[in-house]
Design a protein around this motif. Structure first.
Motif, PDB file in Angstrom:
ATOM      1  N   ALA A   1       0.816  -1.215   0.000  1.00  0.00           N
ATOM      2  CA  ALA A   1       0.000   0.000   0.000  1.00  0.00           C
ATOM      3  C   ALA A   1       0.850   1.267   0.000  1.00  0.00           C
ATOM      4  CB  ALA A   1      -0.942  -0.012   1.200  1.00  0.00           C
ATOM      5  N   ARG A   2       1.929   1.281   0.774  1.00  0.00           N
ATOM      6  CA  ARG A   2       2.749   2.491   0.845  1.00  0.00           C
ATOM      7  C   ARG A   2       3.405   2.801  -0.501  1.00  0.00           C
ATOM      8  NH1 ARG A   2       5.539   0.942   6.523  1.00  0.00           N
ATOM      9  NH2 ARG A   2       4.974  -1.087   5.672  1.00  0.00           N
TER      10      ARG A   2
ATOM     11  N   ASP B   1     -15.179  -6.503   1.520  1.00  0.00           N
ATOM     12  CA  ASP B   1     -15.244  -7.961   1.631  1.00  0.00           C
ATOM     13  C   ASP B   1     -14.023  -8.546   2.341  1.00  0.00           C
ATOM     14  OD1 ASP B   1     -17.696  -8.076   0.153  1.00  0.00           O
ATOM     15  OD2 ASP B   1     -16.524  -7.735  -1.662  1.00  0.00           O
ATOM     16  N   ASP B   2     -12.998  -7.728   2.557  1.00  0.00           N
ATOM     17  CA  ASP B   2     -11.768  -8.163   3.224  1.00  0.00           C
ATOM     18  C   ASP B   2     -11.177  -6.964   3.972  1.00  0.00           C
ATOM     19  OD1 ASP B   2      -9.369  -9.203   4.099  1.00  0.00           O
ATOM     20  OD2 ASP B   2      -8.442  -9.269   2.108  1.00  0.00           O
ATOM     21  N   PRO B   3     -11.697  -6.642   5.167  1.00  0.00           N
ATOM     22  CA  PRO B   3     -11.261  -5.432   5.864  1.00  0.00           C
ATOM     23  C   PRO B   3      -9.829  -5.468   6.382  1.00  0.00           C
ATOM     24  CG  PRO B   3     -12.723  -6.720   7.263  1.00  0.00           C
ATOM     25  CD  PRO B   3     -12.754  -7.371   5.906  1.00  0.00           C
ATOM     26  N   SER B   4      -9.106  -6.549   6.104  1.00  0.00           N
ATOM     27  CA  SER B   4      -7.702  -6.590   6.504  1.00  0.00           C
ATOM     28  C   SER B   4      -6.812  -5.848   5.505  1.00  0.00           C
ATOM     29  CB  SER B   4      -7.220  -8.036   6.635  1.00  0.00           C
ATOM     30  OG  SER B   4      -7.194  -8.685   5.373  1.00  0.00           O
ATOM     31  N   THR B   5      -7.400  -5.371   4.397  1.00  0.00           N
ATOM     32  CA  THR B   5      -6.623  -4.603   3.428  1.00  0.00           C
ATOM     33  C   THR B   5      -7.334  -3.297   3.106  1.00  0.00           C
ATOM     34  OG1 THR B   5      -5.417  -4.744   1.329  1.00  0.00           O
ATOM     35  CG2 THR B   5      -7.665  -5.554   1.331  1.00  0.00           C
TER      36      THR B   5
ATOM     37  N   LEU C   1      -9.375   6.299  -9.725  1.00  0.00           N
ATOM     38  CA  LEU C   1      -8.667   5.019  -9.836  1.00  0.00           C
ATOM     39  C   LEU C   1      -8.519   4.465  -8.434  1.00  0.00           C
ATOM     40  CD1 LEU C   1      -7.086   2.907 -11.461  1.00  0.00           C
ATOM     41  CD2 LEU C   1      -5.077   4.378 -11.267  1.00  0.00           C
ATOM     42  N   THR C   2      -9.004   3.263  -8.200  1.00  0.00           N
ATOM     43  CA  THR C   2      -8.980   2.674  -6.867  1.00  0.00           C
ATOM     44  C   THR C   2      -8.158   1.397  -6.851  1.00  0.00           C
ATOM     45  OG1 THR C   2     -10.792   1.023  -6.609  1.00  0.00           O
ATOM     46  CG2 THR C   2     -11.440   3.307  -6.997  1.00  0.00           C
ATOM     47  N   PHE C   3      -7.660   1.064  -5.657  1.00  0.00           N
ATOM     48  CA  PHE C   3      -6.799  -0.113  -5.519  1.00  0.00           C
ATOM     49  C   PHE C   3      -7.144  -0.921  -4.279  1.00  0.00           C
ATOM     50  CE2 PHE C   3      -4.202   2.559  -8.218  1.00  0.00           C
ATOM     51  CZ  PHE C   3      -3.657   1.646  -9.105  1.00  0.00           C
ATOM     52  N   PHE C   4      -7.069  -2.243  -4.460  1.00  0.00           N
ATOM     53  CA  PHE C   4      -6.985  -3.179  -3.345  1.00  0.00           C
ATOM     54  C   PHE C   4      -5.506  -3.548  -3.217  1.00  0.00           C
ATOM     55  CE2 PHE C   4     -11.245  -4.662  -5.160  1.00  0.00           C
ATOM     56  CZ  PHE C   4     -11.993  -3.851  -4.313  1.00  0.00           C
ATOM     57  N   PRO C   5      -4.774  -2.995  -2.255  1.00  0.00           N
ATOM     58  CA  PRO C   5      -3.350  -3.333  -2.131  1.00  0.00           C
ATOM     59  C   PRO C   5      -3.129  -4.491  -1.147  1.00  0.00           C
ATOM     60  CG  PRO C   5      -3.841  -1.346  -0.864  1.00  0.00           C
ATOM     61  CD  PRO C   5      -5.143  -1.860  -1.396  1.00  0.00           C
ATOM     62  N   TRP C   6      -2.670  -5.596  -1.665  1.00  0.00           N
ATOM     63  CA  TRP C   6      -2.284  -6.737  -0.838  1.00  0.00           C
ATOM     64  C   TRP C   6      -0.754  -6.816  -0.815  1.00  0.00           C
ATOM     65  CZ3 TRP C   6      -6.902  -7.798  -3.760  1.00  0.00           C
ATOM     66  CH2 TRP C   6      -8.028  -8.080  -2.962  1.00  0.00           C
TER      67      TRP C   6
ATOM     68  N   SER D   1     -10.446  -0.675  16.068  1.00  0.00           N
ATOM     69  CA  SER D   1      -9.103  -0.814  16.643  1.00  0.00           C
ATOM     70  C   SER D   1      -8.411  -2.070  16.129  1.00  0.00           C
ATOM     71  CB  SER D   1      -9.166  -0.821  18.170  1.00  0.00           C
ATOM     72  OG  SER D   1      -9.972  -1.887  18.627  1.00  0.00           O
ATOM     73  N   GLN D   2      -9.167  -3.138  15.975  1.00  0.00           N
ATOM     74  CA  GLN D   2      -8.603  -4.391  15.456  1.00  0.00           C
ATOM     75  C   GLN D   2      -8.178  -4.235  13.997  1.00  0.00           C
ATOM     76  OE1 GLN D   2     -11.444  -7.609  15.612  1.00  0.00           O
ATOM     77  NE2 GLN D   2     -10.147  -8.995  14.425  1.00  0.00           N
ATOM     78  N   ILE D   3      -9.006  -3.566  13.205  1.00  0.00           N
ATOM     79  CA  ILE D   3      -8.695  -3.355  11.785  1.00  0.00           C
ATOM     80  C   ILE D   3      -7.491  -2.451  11.628  1.00  0.00           C
ATOM     81  CG2 ILE D   3      -9.572  -2.221   9.688  1.00  0.00           C
ATOM     82  CD1 ILE D   3     -12.367  -3.334  10.482  1.00  0.00           C
ATOM     83  N   GLU D   4      -7.464  -1.355  12.388  1.00  0.00           N
ATOM     84  CA  GLU D   4      -6.341  -0.424  12.293  1.00  0.00           C
ATOM     85  C   GLU D   4      -5.024  -1.080  12.687  1.00  0.00           C
ATOM     86  OE1 GLU D   4      -8.476   3.904  12.982  1.00  0.00           O
ATOM     87  OE2 GLU D   4      -7.642   2.849  14.708  1.00  0.00           O
ATOM     88  N   ALA D   5      -5.092  -2.058  13.577  1.00  0.00           N
ATOM     89  CA  ALA D   5      -3.871  -2.708  14.049  1.00  0.00           C
ATOM     90  C   ALA D   5      -3.194  -3.554  12.968  1.00  0.00           C
ATOM     91  CB  ALA D   5      -4.173  -3.573  15.276  1.00  0.00           C
ATOM     92  N   VAL D   6      -3.980  -4.054  12.003  1.00  0.00           N
ATOM     93  CA  VAL D   6      -3.386  -4.917  10.972  1.00  0.00           C
ATOM     94  C   VAL D   6      -3.092  -4.178   9.675  1.00  0.00           C
ATOM     95  CG1 VAL D   6      -4.477  -6.963  11.956  1.00  0.00           C
ATOM     96  CG2 VAL D   6      -5.622  -5.745  10.116  1.00  0.00           C
ATOM     97  N   LEU D   7      -3.630  -2.987   9.512  1.00  0.00           N
ATOM     98  CA  LEU D   7      -3.376  -2.231   8.284  1.00  0.00           C
ATOM     99  C   LEU D   7      -1.997  -1.572   8.362  1.00  0.00           C
ATOM    100  CD1 LEU D   7      -6.836  -0.476   7.789  1.00  0.00           C
ATOM    101  CD2 LEU D   7      -5.892  -2.359   6.419  1.00  0.00           C
ATOM    102  N   PRO D   8      -1.245  -1.565   7.268  1.00  0.00           N
ATOM    103  CA  PRO D   8       0.088  -0.943   7.299  1.00  0.00           C
ATOM    104  C   PRO D   8      -0.013   0.576   7.407  1.00  0.00           C
ATOM    105  CG  PRO D   8      -0.455  -1.637   5.074  1.00  0.00           C
ATOM    106  CD  PRO D   8      -1.539  -2.174   5.948  1.00  0.00           C
ATOM    107  N   GLU D   9       0.994   1.182   8.011  1.00  0.00           N
ATOM    108  CA  GLU D   9       1.060   2.644   8.081  1.00  0.00           C
ATOM    109  C   GLU D   9       1.271   3.208   6.672  1.00  0.00           C
ATOM    110  OE1 GLU D   9       0.794   4.909  10.487  1.00  0.00           O
ATOM    111  OE2 GLU D   9       0.302   3.436  12.036  1.00  0.00           O
ATOM    112  N   LEU D  10       0.605   4.311   6.384  1.00  0.00           N
ATOM    113  CA  LEU D  10       0.749   4.936   5.077  1.00  0.00           C
ATOM    114  C   LEU D  10       1.570   6.201   5.115  1.00  0.00           C
ATOM    115  CD1 LEU D  10      -2.806   4.502   3.495  1.00  0.00           C
ATOM    116  CD2 LEU D  10      -0.742   3.181   3.071  1.00  0.00           C
ATOM    117  N   ASN D  11       1.814   6.753   6.301  1.00  0.00           N
ATOM    118  CA  ASN D  11       2.552   8.013   6.407  1.00  0.00           C
ATOM    119  C   ASN D  11       4.061   7.774   6.450  1.00  0.00           C
ATOM    120  OD1 ASN D  11       0.103   9.382   6.522  1.00  0.00           O
ATOM    121  ND2 ASN D  11      -0.026   9.122   8.734  1.00  0.00           N
TER     122      ASN D  11
END
Length: 310
Positions: free
Chosen positions: A16-17, A39-43, A59-64, A300-310
């Motif tokens: 994602a970064r 459909d997959d809130p881990s990404t 333009l949108t992306f699902f970044p895995w 909080s659970q979702i935010e914990a697994v998503l990568p930092e973007l900053n």
């Protein structure tokens, strides 16, 4: 009032970064919405566009993080093209050399100058230099000079076995009309569309089928002004072409139905309403992580697994 054309294009990416760096810093697009794959809130689901997040610029992306690379083939989008002022092609060619962006030499298609290039995942993209658009307001908040900035989508090209059945859907259901041919390439245009008014069909019978992965377009979404316009398009699809769309799905910023067109490309019909401004101000678009209501209790659970973007 119904304005036809492309609403958005959704693709698959790797990290994602890296994706944000390329589309935000290199191409100078605005991140207009940061949410998750419903459909997959881990990404993430990241949306890039113009200053307001206008239909036809998104333009949108699902970044895995560890997505395997896709393979271009029949039944998918071959290239996604953006509009730039005619005099900006030289600026972008120089910028791509400076920043190490993989690109080809400019070429002519249907009388227009086209600069093909690739993103870090190998997604096929292009800039199309057009006269008369330099006065359109650009998003210039990412370091690209306003006079050279991207002005939404030009269109997409689809790689399919046979252009006929797909062209019939474009013409009868989605508001496009055939306007030109060049060898195996057939051009369709949505008259009056300010952005995203072009779909090129490239007939390539017998070519290998596509394999989805990083760098692949997942689907193309076409515009419907509202629910009534969308329902009418769904009826024409069923009655005239024997194709049934899915039930309507609420994507928070638009409402969608999906169907597989005859060339096997996944199409969506998305409403213009309600738009990306329903949960953020124009100044703060894309800054907060926005979740659909059903996921708020798990924030909080979702935010914990998503990568930092900053």
């Amino acid at each position: 009032m119904q304005i036809n054309g492309i609403h958005h294009v959704t693709a698959i990416a790797g990290p994602a970064r890296r994706n944000l760096d390329f589309y935000g810093r290199v191409l100078g697009l605005r991140l207009v919405k940061k949410t998750v794959n419903f459909d997959d809130p881990s990404t993430y689901h990241l949306y890039y566009g113009d200053e307001a997040g206008s239909p036809g610029t998104i333009l949108t992306f699902f970044p895995w993080e560890h997505a395997a690379s896709g393979r271009l083939g029949v039944g998918e989008t071959q290239e996604t093209a953006f509009r730039v002022p005619e005099g900006a092609i030289g600026y972008w060619a120089h910028r791509f050399v400076e920043l190490g962006v993989v690109h080809d030499a400019p070429e002519k298609r249907f009388g227009e100058t086209v600069l093909p290039f690739r993103d870090p995942d190998g997604m096929r993209l292009a800039l199309v230099g057009l006269p008369g658009i330099a006065g359109e307001p650009p998003w210039a908040g990412a370091g690209v000079p306003a006079e050279h900035a991207i002005r939404g989508f030009h269109g997409v090209s689809l790689l399919i076995d046979d252009a006929g059945p797909t062209g019939a859907i474009l013409s009868d259901v989605l508001g496009f009309a055939e306007v030109a041919r060049d060898g195996s390439l057939t051009r369709f245009r949505a008259e009056g569309a300010p952005f995203g008014g072009i779909v090129d069909l490239r007939a390539a019978g017998g070519f290998l089928p596509a394999r989805q992965g990083a760098g692949s377009v997942h689907h193309i979404a076409f515009r419907a002004a509202d629910d009534a316009a969308q329902a009418q398009m769904v009826r024409r699809l069923a009655e005239n072409h024997g194709i049934r769309a899915t039930e309507q799905r609420d994507r928070n910023y638009f409402r969608s139905v999906y169907f597989r067109e005859p060339g096997k490309v996944l199409f969506e019909i998305a409403t213009d309403a309600p738009g990306f401004g329903i949960d953020e101000t124009p100044e703060t678009l894309g800054q907060g992580l926005k979740l659909p209501p059903r996921y708020e209790a798990r924030r909080s659970q979702i935010e914990a697994v998503l990568p930092e973007l900053n």
